[in-house]
Design a protein around this motif. Structure first.
Motif, PDB file in Angstrom:
ATOM      1  N   ARG A 161       1.121  -1.520   0.433  1.00  0.00           N
ATOM      2  CA  ARG A 161      -0.422   0.059  -0.021  1.00  0.00           C
ATOM      3  C   ARG A 161       0.855   0.970  -0.604  1.00  0.00           C
ATOM      4  NH1 ARG A 161      -2.913  -3.441   3.517  1.00  0.00           N
ATOM      5  NH2 ARG A 161      -2.237  -1.931   5.524  1.00  0.00           N
ATOM      6  N   THR A 172      -6.876   1.238   1.050  1.00  0.00           N
ATOM      7  CA  THR A 172      -7.430   1.610   2.199  1.00  0.00           C
ATOM      8  C   THR A 172      -6.478   0.095   3.078  1.00  0.00           C
ATOM      9  OG1 THR A 172      -9.409   1.086   1.808  1.00  0.00           O
ATOM     10  CG2 THR A 172      -8.972   3.213   2.494  1.00  0.00           C
ATOM     11  N   SER A 176      -8.742  -3.791   8.155  1.00  0.00           N
ATOM     12  CA  SER A 176      -9.037  -2.621   9.167  1.00  0.00           C
ATOM     13  C   SER A 176      -9.889  -2.368   9.506  1.00  0.00           C
ATOM     14  CB  SER A 176      -9.177  -1.423   8.982  1.00  0.00           C
ATOM     15  OG  SER A 176      -9.956  -1.010   7.864  1.00  0.00           O
TER      16      SER A 176
END
Length: 268
Positions: A161, A172, A176
Motif C-alpha cells: 500500500r 485502504t 481494518s
C-alpha cells in the motif's frame, strides 16, 4: 505481466488464484488453527463459508468424523475444483462442496448448522451481510468462528500500500474493519451474536510465500484499483514493490515474515 482487467468479477479473480492458493503454507496453518480453536465435535453439521480450496473444510471433516457433515461454499468454480481434488485425495466422504455466494444461501434452512467457519474470507465479503446470514443458518446455541489479520498486517501488504501511493493509488487496509479484537466483538454483536472469545496470535510466513505476494495483492482486495493502471504503470509498480520486498527480507526478515492474527468466535 498483464495488468488486471477492471471487468473481472470476484469469481474470475479467485479462479485465477486457485492454482497457487494452497501453495501458501501459512494458509493451511491459518485454517487448521481456526478449526482447532473452534473444537468441533463428532457428528457436527458445519458450514465452511468462502471455503476456497477447502482447507478449513478438510480439517473440520477430520475432526467431526464419519458421522459429521461439512458443507464448503465458495463463489469460485476454480477454487472449488481445487477443493474437490484435495477432498478426494484425503478420502473424506462427509464434505459437500457448493458453488454459491456465501452471504446468500437460501438453499439452506434456518438452523441447518451447528458451527459456521470462515477462514480469512471476510476480507472479501460484506461483513454484516455475511454474519447475519450465517447467524440465520445456525441452530440456537450454535457457534461461529472466523479469522482475520490484525490491522496493519501482513507487513508485506502494508509495504504494498505504501508503494501504491507512489504510483497514484490510495489503498485502504482491507483488514481494518475487523482488525482489532474490539472490532471483531462489535461486529459479532451488531449481527446478533454473543461474543464468545477472541484469540490473538502470530503466524509466520516463509520466504517462499513472498514469491506470491504481488499476485496475492493484485488479485485480491486491491484488484479493482490496480486495474486502473496501464500495463506499463503496473509493471513499474511491480518492479518497485518486489525490489523493496527483497530488500526488506534482507534487512528485517523477522518483522516482514511475522503477522498478528485474530480468531474470533460468537454464539447464536
Amino acid at each position: 505481466m498483464t495488468a488486471p482487467n477492471p471487468r473481472d468479477s470476484v469469481e474470475t479473480v479467485f479462479d485465477r488464484r486457485a492454482a497457487t492458493y494452497s501453495n501458501h503454507t501459512w494458509h493451511v496453518r491459518y485454517a487448521e488453527r481456526l478449526v482447532a480453536l473452534a473444537a468441533p465435535m463428532a457428528g457436527m453439521r458445519i458450514l465452511d463459508a468462502a471455503t476456497g480450496t477447502g482447507l478449513a473444510a478438510i480439517a473440520a471433516a477430520r475432526a467431526t468424523g464419519p458421522t459429521g457433515h461439512v458443507v464448503g461454499v465458495d463463489v469460485s468454480a476454480g477454487m472449488l475444483t481445487r477443493a474437490r481434488q484435495a477432498v478426494d485425495a484425503a478420502g473424506l466422504l462427509t464434505i459437500e462442496l457448493v458453488r454459491a455466494d456465501a452471504t446468500t444461501l437460501p438453499q439452506f434452512a434456518d438452523g441447518s448448522f451447528d458451527l459456521v467457519l470462515c477462514s480469512a474470507g471476510l476480507l472479501y465479503l460484506p461483513v454484516q451481510a455475511a454474519l447475519r446470514e450465517w447467524r440465520r443458518l445456525l441452530r440456537p446455541g450454535g457457534q461461529i468462528g472466523f479469522s482475520t489479520m490484525a490491522a496493519g498486517f501482513p507487513v508485506a501488504a502494508r509495504l504494498f500500500r505504501n508503494h501504491a501511493r507512489r504510483h497514484g493509488l490510495a489503498l485502504t487496509d482491507p483488514a481494518s474493519a475487523l482488525g482489532t479484537q474490539a472490532r471483531c466483538r462489535q461486529a459479532l454483536r451488531d449481527a446478533g451474536f454473543t461474543s464468545a472469545k477472541q484469540v490473538g496470535e502470530t503466524i509466520r510466513f516463509s520466504s517462499r510465500d513472498l514469491e506470491h505476494a504481488w499476485e496475492a495483492h493484485t488479485r485480491g482486495p486491491h484488484h479493482d484499483a490496480i486495474a486502473t493502471l496501464s500495463a506499463e504503470q503496473a509493471e513499474t509498480f511491480r518492479r518497485d514493490y518486489t525490489d523493496a520486498l527483497a530488500d526488506r527480507l534482507r534487512t528485517d526478515a523477522d518483522r516482514l515474515l511475522t503477522a498478528e492474527v485474530i480468531y474470533a468466535f460468537g454464539e447464536r
